[in-house]
Scaffold this motif. Sequence first.
Motif, PDB file in Angstrom:
ATOM      1  N   TYR A   1     -10.347   0.246  -2.385  1.00  0.00           N
ATOM      2  CA  TYR A   1      -9.595   0.378  -3.784  1.00  0.00           C
ATOM      3  C   TYR A   1      -8.885  -0.848  -4.122  1.00  0.00           C
ATOM      4  O   TYR A   1      -9.014  -1.278  -5.212  1.00  0.00           O
ATOM      5  CB  TYR A   1      -8.966   1.791  -3.880  1.00  0.00           C
ATOM      6  CG  TYR A   1      -8.359   2.095  -5.181  1.00  0.00           C
ATOM      7  CD1 TYR A   1      -9.044   2.756  -6.120  1.00  0.00           C
ATOM      8  CD2 TYR A   1      -7.151   1.491  -5.548  1.00  0.00           C
ATOM      9  CE1 TYR A   1      -8.630   2.983  -7.270  1.00  0.00           C
ATOM     10  CE2 TYR A   1      -6.660   1.743  -6.907  1.00  0.00           C
ATOM     11  CZ  TYR A   1      -7.427   2.409  -7.609  1.00  0.00           C
ATOM     12  OH  TYR A   1      -6.928   2.480  -9.026  1.00  0.00           O
TER      13      TYR A   1
ATOM     14  N   GLN B   1       0.851  -1.163   0.102  1.00  0.00           N
ATOM     15  CA  GLN B   1       0.000  -0.084  -0.081  1.00  0.00           C
ATOM     16  C   GLN B   1       0.874   1.449   0.050  1.00  0.00           C
ATOM     17  O   GLN B   1       0.390   2.265  -0.570  1.00  0.00           O
ATOM     18  CB  GLN B   1      -1.011  -0.077   1.174  1.00  0.00           C
ATOM     19  CG  GLN B   1      -1.977  -1.002   0.865  1.00  0.00           C
ATOM     20  CD  GLN B   1      -3.135  -0.976   2.117  1.00  0.00           C
ATOM     21  OE1 GLN B   1      -2.709  -0.677   3.463  1.00  0.00           O
ATOM     22  NE2 GLN B   1      -4.328  -1.314   1.898  1.00  0.00           N
TER      23      GLN B   1
ATOM     24  N   THR C   1       0.008   5.128  -3.146  1.00  0.00           N
ATOM     25  CA  THR C   1      -0.402   6.494  -2.727  1.00  0.00           C
ATOM     26  C   THR C   1      -1.081   7.171  -3.953  1.00  0.00           C
ATOM     27  O   THR C   1      -2.157   7.766  -3.700  1.00  0.00           O
ATOM     28  CB  THR C   1       0.664   7.158  -2.257  1.00  0.00           C
ATOM     29  OG1 THR C   1       1.074   6.565  -0.927  1.00  0.00           O
ATOM     30  CG2 THR C   1      -0.037   8.523  -1.597  1.00  0.00           C
TER      31      THR C   1
ATOM     32  N   TYR D   1      -4.510   5.842  -4.427  1.00  0.00           N
ATOM     33  CA  TYR D   1      -5.621   6.455  -3.548  1.00  0.00           C
ATOM     34  C   TYR D   1      -5.816   7.762  -3.880  1.00  0.00           C
ATOM     35  O   TYR D   1      -7.346   8.399  -3.705  1.00  0.00           O
ATOM     36  CB  TYR D   1      -5.199   6.114  -2.015  1.00  0.00           C
ATOM     37  CG  TYR D   1      -4.636   4.724  -1.929  1.00  0.00           C
ATOM     38  CD1 TYR D   1      -5.138   3.651  -2.473  1.00  0.00           C
ATOM     39  CD2 TYR D   1      -3.512   4.489  -1.059  1.00  0.00           C
ATOM     40  CE1 TYR D   1      -4.811   2.366  -2.134  1.00  0.00           C
ATOM     41  CE2 TYR D   1      -2.972   3.278  -0.830  1.00  0.00           C
ATOM     42  CZ  TYR D   1      -3.837   2.114  -1.408  1.00  0.00           C
ATOM     43  OH  TYR D   1      -3.211   0.915  -1.114  1.00  0.00           O
TER      44      TYR D   1
ATOM     45  N   TYR E   1      -3.654   7.917   3.555  1.00  0.00           N
ATOM     46  CA  TYR E   1      -5.072   7.798   3.387  1.00  0.00           C
ATOM     47  C   TYR E   1      -5.571   6.480   4.152  1.00  0.00           C
ATOM     48  O   TYR E   1      -4.519   5.991   4.713  1.00  0.00           O
ATOM     49  CB  TYR E   1      -4.989   7.095   2.062  1.00  0.00           C
ATOM     50  CG  TYR E   1      -4.990   8.422   0.848  1.00  0.00           C
ATOM     51  CD1 TYR E   1      -5.934   9.111   0.597  1.00  0.00           C
ATOM     52  CD2 TYR E   1      -3.837   8.810   0.310  1.00  0.00           C
ATOM     53  CE1 TYR E   1      -5.807  10.411  -0.200  1.00  0.00           C
ATOM     54  CE2 TYR E   1      -3.409   9.750  -0.634  1.00  0.00           C
ATOM     55  CZ  TYR E   1      -4.718  10.545  -0.711  1.00  0.00           C
ATOM     56  OH  TYR E   1      -4.532  11.559  -1.548  1.00  0.00           O
TER      57      TYR E   1
ATOM     58  N   ALA F   1      -8.091   2.666   1.352  1.00  0.00           N
ATOM     59  CA  ALA F   1      -7.384   1.928   0.710  1.00  0.00           C
ATOM     60  C   ALA F   1      -7.661   0.389   0.407  1.00  0.00           C
ATOM     61  O   ALA F   1      -7.349  -0.033  -0.588  1.00  0.00           O
ATOM     62  CB  ALA F   1      -6.110   1.809   1.514  1.00  0.00           C
TER      63      ALA F   1
END
Length: 313
Positions: free
Chosen positions: A199, A84, A88, A91, A191, A196
């Motif tokens: 998505y 993750q 970024t 997001y 985020y 996250a």
Amino acid sequence: MGELRGRFAPSPSGRMHLGNLFSGLLAWLSVRAAGGVMVLRMEDLDPDRCKEEYAAQLADDLRWLGLDWDEGYGKGGSHGPYRQSERTELYAAAFHALEGRGLIYPCFCTRAERLAASAPHRSDGQAVYSGKCRYLTPEQREELAQTRRPAWRLEVPDREVDFLDGVQGFFAENLLRDCGDFILRRSDGVYAYQLAVVYDDGAMAINQVVRGRDLLDSTPRQLYLYGLLGLTPPEFYHVPLLVAPDGRRLSKRERDLDMGALRQRFTPAELTGLLGYWAGQLDRPEPVTPAELAGRFDWSKVPQTDITVEGEW
């Protein structure tokens, strides 16, 4: 549904413990029993807590137990990146799309204000955001922004969202009353989990999510986000938690239950057999490989209620 695509998405913020492993094993068994694709994603959103050394150790612990994966950390694949911290910009694009539709707003409330006793609370004691900053005027927002960086919240409707969970059954929640407007981006710019995870699962074509029962009440707000982002939601299976005799959920703080201690105490087959027994797949704890357990895996045997870990097992 087509080919089953499941995932294990741990946070590399410390050594994996027994509770993490229980959820991870069930996710793996479900995928392998169906001949599907297993994805390993590192949910390392928090830069202060998540470290590469923990991610590498986590992957090593999974391999030790015999839990492999087809895409993800250390392997790559067509739906990456699988960390993750490397997603970024994706997001941000989703966030700004919602912002452009007027669905989010800045929230200047401090933690103390959010948890104030005057705020409504859910049955589990968690505070429901009052919506205070939703009604600020542009001038008030500009004035507050001079001294405080805001978090950003999604404005939710007064609407009930329900779904059928593969373990817990029917579950419903009113977004406004039971949850309130929720954070999509923290005041430090990171985020939030809700944005996250939705998505990522949507973009990675994950169609089955297996995770702990403690995240059951997050699902309605995530389903709402799936709809707003035009993503197809997965099927959800919220599995029971492993808890201590006093009812506390097992955590990474209990070092005797983390993978370092467990690897010294058990062989992979012994530990798999114990977890398989707790998951209702075996009549008694006995050594078994994950592959052998996958051949007899049955969701209907997984208990709904939390499992107490006590004694010497």
